[in-house]
Enzyme design. Structure first.
Site, PDB file in Angstrom:
ATOM      1  CG  ASP A 174       8.559  13.019   7.772  1.00 60.99           C
ATOM      2  OD1 ASP A 174       8.604  14.116   7.188  1.00 60.99           O
ATOM      3  OD2 ASP A 174       8.671  11.932   7.190  1.00 60.99           O
TER       4      ASP A 174
ATOM      5  CB  VAL B  43      -0.949   0.014   1.216  1.00 67.17           C
ATOM      6  CG1 VAL B  43      -1.928  -1.145   1.137  1.00 67.17           C
ATOM      7  CG2 VAL B  43      -0.167  -0.040   2.528  1.00 67.17           C
TER       8      VAL B  43
ATOM      9  CB  ALA C 257       9.417   4.864   1.905  1.00 66.49           C
ATOM     10  CB  SER C 258      14.221   5.463   0.330  1.00 70.26           C
ATOM     11  OG  SER C 258      14.057   6.145   1.563  1.00 70.26           O
ATOM     12  CB  ILE C 259      13.866   2.952   4.881  1.00 74.03           C
ATOM     13  CG1 ILE C 259      14.844   4.119   4.815  1.00 74.03           C
ATOM     14  CG2 ILE C 259      14.259   1.988   5.999  1.00 74.03           C
ATOM     15  CD1 ILE C 259      16.281   3.733   4.620  1.00 74.03           C
ATOM     16  CB  ALA C 260      10.390  -0.021   5.274  1.00 72.37           C
ATOM     17  CD  GLN C 261       7.940  -3.637  -0.315  1.00 78.17           C
ATOM     18  OE1 GLN C 261       8.768  -3.150  -1.079  1.00 78.17           O
ATOM     19  NE2 GLN C 261       7.197  -4.697  -0.642  1.00 78.17           N
ATOM     20  CB  VAL C 262       3.314  -0.167   4.513  1.00 81.14           C
ATOM     21  CG1 VAL C 262       2.158  -0.533   5.442  1.00 81.14           C
ATOM     22  CG2 VAL C 262       4.347   0.677   5.258  1.00 81.14           C
TER      23      VAL C 262
ATOM     24  CE  LYS D 127       8.433   2.031   7.758  1.00 81.07           C
ATOM     25  NZ  LYS D 127       8.452   3.335   8.463  1.00 81.07           N
TER      26      LYS D 127
END
Length: 512
Positions: free
Chosen positions: A283, A126, A129-134, A148
């Site tokens: 953020d 869904v 990002a550059s570090i992780a995905q969800v 995550k």
């Protein structure tokens, strides 16, 4: 050899950025010749735009550079207001990797097949990002959750990039002048602490848990609950927030909600974090905030927040100074604001407090009593940074992070309610907090705590005195250890420039 590796990486990254015109500012005649030469060489043969696109340039370099860009967006004093505004466009959005690539670490987090702990997990991410995905999932007990997962190989990629950033920052600082005042090594050190925390999802879980405690008194500011039993260093599981992202303006416009109330919830929730507790979500952009419509568990709309990787922390003394500064600016008490800056050590003592107060008045008076939408943030920040340069103020990275977050919160609040005045909303909260923290009861309590701490130090002081004043006949004390050698960095000498030029020419040829 190590220096050559760092130089090669910087040249490869520079070539990618040059294609987007992001190195044009480094062609400035006021910079050292070597810097200008390499910047122009990297642009050779590209169709670079005249207007630098810093966000696209860093996005082309890779995930670590995207995160660095987000960190630099909080430092308009270092890179300029326009560049910081451009970097604020970085959405940290990359194509997700296939679920099959992250499934092994999910199985490892679950101690076997993930179906032991989850009924289902959507294979399509869904968000990525550059570090992780969800991914969205449903636990074995039927709860909807967000899962995550770190990207495979991201730790090694970030570690290599950080080593080169630190090397480059050290060389920049040896150039002296404005580079020394802006402390690029401190910038990279702050960035390193952020990104290393983001790479350990247990830290993010702890951030979410602590933030939830802080906002317990703000029930309309929702922090999702952490599922500690299913979370590990590479996997974070939290409650799913069923709402509308505040970045979805069309969907928000169609909702019947109390906009002034939600804007106050956002502002007061941020103040509860930053001023009252000194721990804040750093953020708070629209992509990380949700509008939760009324439902079965609540008869009015609320605000939810996600993504707890970047957090800020300031100590109580700094919060007291900050609260007094904010209150002084709101009320126009520039003399007191100036005194606080000198008491806190933000301004070197050889400057004149009255002159500093006048400089603050020149920036503060034009915006007093005006709606936030009537104020140019760019002009305001440029005025503030001009003051920092004129009065030799060393950079305070933690306060810059807070300042960036305040601007972000104000912007989001304006999208919720265009008529909100953040200063008017904040003034009662800040005034009451300053009164409570600096009243006679608080002063007495602080004195008791300080005296108790001093008493606890007496045994250590006595042992230290005995060690420094031995009894006759006792063995002589051991000599102190030599001090650690200071870390130094060489300047841009002629051999380095020749090597850089050669590598730069090779980069132009090999990278096209």
């Amino acid at each position: 050899m190590i220096a050559a590796v760092h130089l090669w990486r910087l040249l490869v990254w520079g070539r990618r950025m040059a294609r987007h015109g992001a190195l044009r500012p480094f062609e400035d005649a006021r910079l050292p010749f070597g810097v200008r030469f390499v910047a122009k060489l990297a642009r050779f043969g590209t169709d670079a735009p005249r207007t630098p696109d810093f966000a696209a340039g860093l996005a082309a370099v890779g995930p670590a550079a995207i995160k660095l860009g987000q960190a630099l967006a909080t430092r308009p004093d270092l890179i300029g207001v326009e560049a910081a505004a451009d970097l604020a466009r970085l959405q940290d959005a990359l194509p997700p990797v296939p679920f099959s690539a992250v499934e092994p670490q999910l199985n490892a987090a679950c101690g076997g097949d993930w179906t032991r702990l989850f009924q289902s997990i959507a294979p399509e991410a869904v968000g990525a990002a550059s570090i992780a995905q969800v991914h969205k999932g449903v636990t074995s007990d039927g709860r909807a959750v967000a899962i995550k997962l770190l990207r495979p190989g991201i730790e090694a990629e970030v570690a290599a990039a950080l080593a080169t950033y630190e090397w480059g920052a050290a060389h920049l600082e040896t150039l002296g002048g404005e580079f020394a005042r802006l402390r690029p090594r401190a910038v990279i050190a702050t960035f390193k602490s952020w990104i290393e925390a983001e790479l350990d999802l247990r830290r993010e879980a702890a951030n979410a848990s602590e933030l939830a405690e802080i906002l317990a008194g703000e029930p309309d500011f929702v922090v999702p609950r952490v599922d500690w039993q299913r979370s590990t260093r590479r996997c974070l599981v939290i409650d799913w927030i069923d709402g509308v992202k505040l970045s979805n303006n069309a969907a928000i416009a169609g909702l019947d909600i109390d906009r002034p109330h939600l804007a106050r919830v956002l502002v007061n929730g941020f103040l509860a974090q930053a001023i009252a507790k000194g721990f804040f979500h750093a953020d708070l952009h629209q992509g990380n905030l949700f509008l939760i419509p009324p439902g079965e568990d609540c008869d009015h709309a609320r605000i939810g927040v996600i993504d707890f990787g970047i957090m800020g922390r300031i100590n109580r003394r700094a919060r007291l100074y900050l609260a007094e500064i904010l209150h002084g600016l709101v009320t126009g008490n520039y003399a007191r604001v100036a005194e606080i800056h000198f008491e806190a050590g933000y301004v070197p003592p050889h400057h004149n407090p009255a002159a500093f107060a006048t400089a603050l008045r020149a920036v503060g008076e034009p915006i007093r009593g005006r709606q936030a939408r009537e104020i140019s943030i760019t002009d305001l920040l440029e005025g503030l940074f001009a003051i920092t340069r004129s009065f030799d103020m060393p950079v305070q990275p933690h306060l810059l992070l807070l300042q960036k977050t305040m601007v972000m919160v104000e912007g989001v609040a304006l999208t919720i309610d265009p008529d909100v005045n953040m200063w008017e909303v904040a003034e009662p909260y800040v005034r009451d907090w300053v009164r409570d923290e600096m009243g006679p009861e608080a002063v007495i309590a602080d004195a008791l705590v300080l005296n108790a701490r001093a008493l606890r130090q007496l045994p250590r002081i006595f042992r230290q005195w005995v060690a420094e004043n031995p009894m006759p006949g006792a063995a002589p004390p051991q000599p102190p250890l030599p001090p650690l050698p200071e870390r130094t960095a060489t300047g841009w000498s002629t051999p380095w420039l020749l090597l850089t030029a050669g590598l730069g020419a090779a980069a132009v040829y090999l990278l096209g």
